[in-house]
Scaffold this active site. Structure first.
Site, short mmCIF file in Angstrom:
data_model
loop_
_atom_site.label_atom_id
_atom_site.label_comp_id
_atom_site.label_asym_id
_atom_site.label_seq_id
_atom_site.Cartn_x
_atom_site.Cartn_y
_atom_site.Cartn_z
CB SER A 144 49.11 41.47 32.85
OG SER A 144 49.40 40.45 33.78
CE1 TYR A 157 45.48 37.88 30.24
CE2 TYR A 157 47.41 37.57 31.64
CZ TYR A 157 46.22 38.22 31.36
OH TYR A 157 45.79 39.23 32.19
N1 LIG Z 1 42.54 39.66 37.53
C1 LIG Z 1 43.85 39.72 37.41
O1 LIG Z 1 44.59 39.09 38.19
C2 LIG Z 1 44.48 40.58 36.36
C3 LIG Z 1 45.86 40.81 36.46
C4 LIG Z 1 46.47 41.59 35.48
C5 LIG Z 1 45.73 42.12 34.45
N2 LIG Z 1 44.39 41.88 34.37
C6 LIG Z 1 43.67 42.44 33.24
O2 LIG Z 1 42.61 43.23 33.73
C7 LIG Z 1 41.61 43.33 32.72
C8 LIG Z 1 40.25 43.13 33.35
O3 LIG Z 1 40.13 41.82 33.84
P1 LIG Z 1 39.48 41.47 35.26
O4 LIG Z 1 40.55 40.86 36.08
O5 LIG Z 1 38.72 42.61 35.79
O6 LIG Z 1 38.51 40.24 34.86
P2 LIG Z 1 36.95 40.18 34.54
O7 LIG Z 1 36.17 40.53 35.75
O8 LIG Z 1 36.75 38.84 33.90
O9 LIG Z 1 36.74 41.34 33.48
C9 LIG Z 1 37.00 41.19 32.11
C10 LIG Z 1 36.12 42.16 31.37
O10 LIG Z 1 36.39 42.08 29.97
C11 LIG Z 1 35.16 42.01 29.29
N3 LIG Z 1 35.29 41.33 28.01
C12 LIG Z 1 35.76 40.09 27.73
N4 LIG Z 1 35.67 39.85 26.41
C13 LIG Z 1 35.14 40.96 25.85
C14 LIG Z 1 34.79 41.31 24.52
N5 LIG Z 1 34.97 40.48 23.50
N6 LIG Z 1 34.26 42.54 24.31
C15 LIG Z 1 34.05 43.39 25.33
N7 LIG Z 1 34.38 43.12 26.62
C16 LIG Z 1 34.90 41.91 26.85
C17 LIG Z 1 34.21 41.27 30.23
O11 LIG Z 1 32.87 41.66 29.96
P3 LIG Z 1 31.78 40.81 29.15
O12 LIG Z 1 32.03 39.38 29.46
O13 LIG Z 1 30.48 41.34 29.71
O14 LIG Z 1 31.97 41.18 27.72
C18 LIG Z 1 34.63 41.86 31.57
O15 LIG Z 1 33.95 43.07 31.81
C19 LIG Z 1 41.97 42.30 31.65
O16 LIG Z 1 42.57 42.95 30.55
C20 LIG Z 1 42.99 41.42 32.34
O17 LIG Z 1 43.88 40.82 31.44
C21 LIG Z 1 43.75 41.13 35.32
#
Ligand SMILES: NC(=O)c1ccc[n+]([C@@H]2O[C@H](COP(=O)([O-])OP(=O)(O)OC[C@H]3O[C@@H](n4cnc5c(N)ncnc54)[C@H](OP(=O)(O)O)[C@@H]3O)[C@@H](O)[C@H]2O)c1
Length: 251
Positions: A144, A157
């Site tokens: 991130s 985070y």
């Molecule tokens: N959205 C942003 O602005 C942003 C910016 C920078 C980085 N990121 C990073 O991008 C990545 C994906 O996030 P996203 O934005 O796509 O949000 P998201 O839609 O909430 O996706 C998060 C994913 O992680 C999974 N997850 C959470 N806890 C888990 C566990 N214990 N075991 C297995 N899977 C788990 C969730 O699936 P389940 O709930 O089905 O397990 C979901 O598929 C994250 O690492 C986040 O930090 C996001």
């Protein structure tokens, strides 16, 4: 399906039930990669796999909690059984229950460390010995912009994403010259996904979401395109970091 550089490769994507992980899995499958998706929500994983196969791709899933090492090992083993040795691991699963440190929500801190850091380590442990043996492989993390700069309420985070960035830098030092393994930390700014839905305090969540909505956020597909850029680079090119922000996001 394309017959490009990735055709016939095998990938595992964690956190592939929504958002960035789902978009990465779909983009990899579109490029001819056989993909195994892992996360906890079985219905969402099934929908993603159905969509990929309906579009002509190859995909399977395994319900996985990345905080459990045995689950992550079983996910990688399922990919091997269905498709063959893993060429690409995308460690994407993450959580972001933001709160100021002074609130002392230690359980949320532990969950972020368990998912965002230990989950990545379990992934690395599950694929690395085989990649070293084959002298080939690509480890991708979704870090991130917060892994470069903390923000108020996001200190823990941010610390987990600093840790991921540091892990990737260390892997690059340990692996690239001897084992030929590539590593990439993709560092997005704001992406329109479900990530902020789990901020515990409703007022803080609403305030955070309104700030996001004021900006033209990245789409999950924009991040998937960055991952594709790294994994389709020629074998002698190691794209170690990709930082991408919405044009409207200054920091
Ligand atoms: N959205 C942003 O602005 C942003 C910016 C920078 C980085 N990121 C990073 O991008 C990545 C994906 O996030 P996203 O934005 O796509 O949000 P998201 O839609 O909430 O996706 C998060 C994913 O992680 C999974 N997850 C959470 N806890 C888990 C566990 N214990 N075991 C297995 N899977 C788990 C969730 O699936 P389940 O709930 O089905 O397990 C979901 O598929 C994250 O690492 C986040 O930090 C996001």
């Amino acid at each position: 399906m394309t017959s490009g550089a990735l055709a016939g490769r095998v990938a595992v994507v964690t956190g592939a039930s929504s958002g960035i992980g789902a978009a990465v899995a779909s983009a990899l499958a579109e490029a001819g990669v056989s993909v195994t998706l892992g996360a906890r929500r079985e219905d969402r994983l099934r929908d993603e796999v159905d969509a990929i196969t309906a579009a002509g791709g190859r995909a399977s899933f395994r319900v996985t909690d990345v905080t459990r090492r045995a689950d992550v090992e079983a996910l990688v083993e399922a990919a091997r059984e269905h498709h063959g040795p893993v060429d690409i691991l995308v460690c994407n699963a993450g959580v972001m229950p933001l709160s100021p440190l002074a609130e002392g929500r230690v359980g949320d801190w532990e969950r972020m460390v368990d998912v965002n850091v230990k989950g990545v380590l379990y992934g690395i442990a599950a694929v690395l010995p085989e990649m070293v043996e084959r002298r080939s492989g690509h480890l991708v993390t979704i870090g991130s912009v917060a892994g470069r700069r903390p923000f108020p309420g996001g200190t823990v985070y941010s610390a987990t994403k600093f840790a991921v960035r540091s892990l990737v830098a260390g892997l690059q030092l340990e692996l690239s010259s001897t084992a030929g393994i590539r590593v990439t930390d993709v560092q997005p700014g704001v992406v329109d996904t479900e990530l902020a839905d789990h901020i515990p305090d409703p007022d803080r969540r609403a305030e955070f979401l309104s700030r996001w909505e004021a900006r033209r956020a990245l789409r999950a597909e924009d991040v998937a395109a960055a991952v594709l850029h790294a994994v389709t680079a020629p074998p002698h090119v190691n794209v170690n970091e990709i930082l991408l922000r919405p044009t409207d996001q200054p920091t």
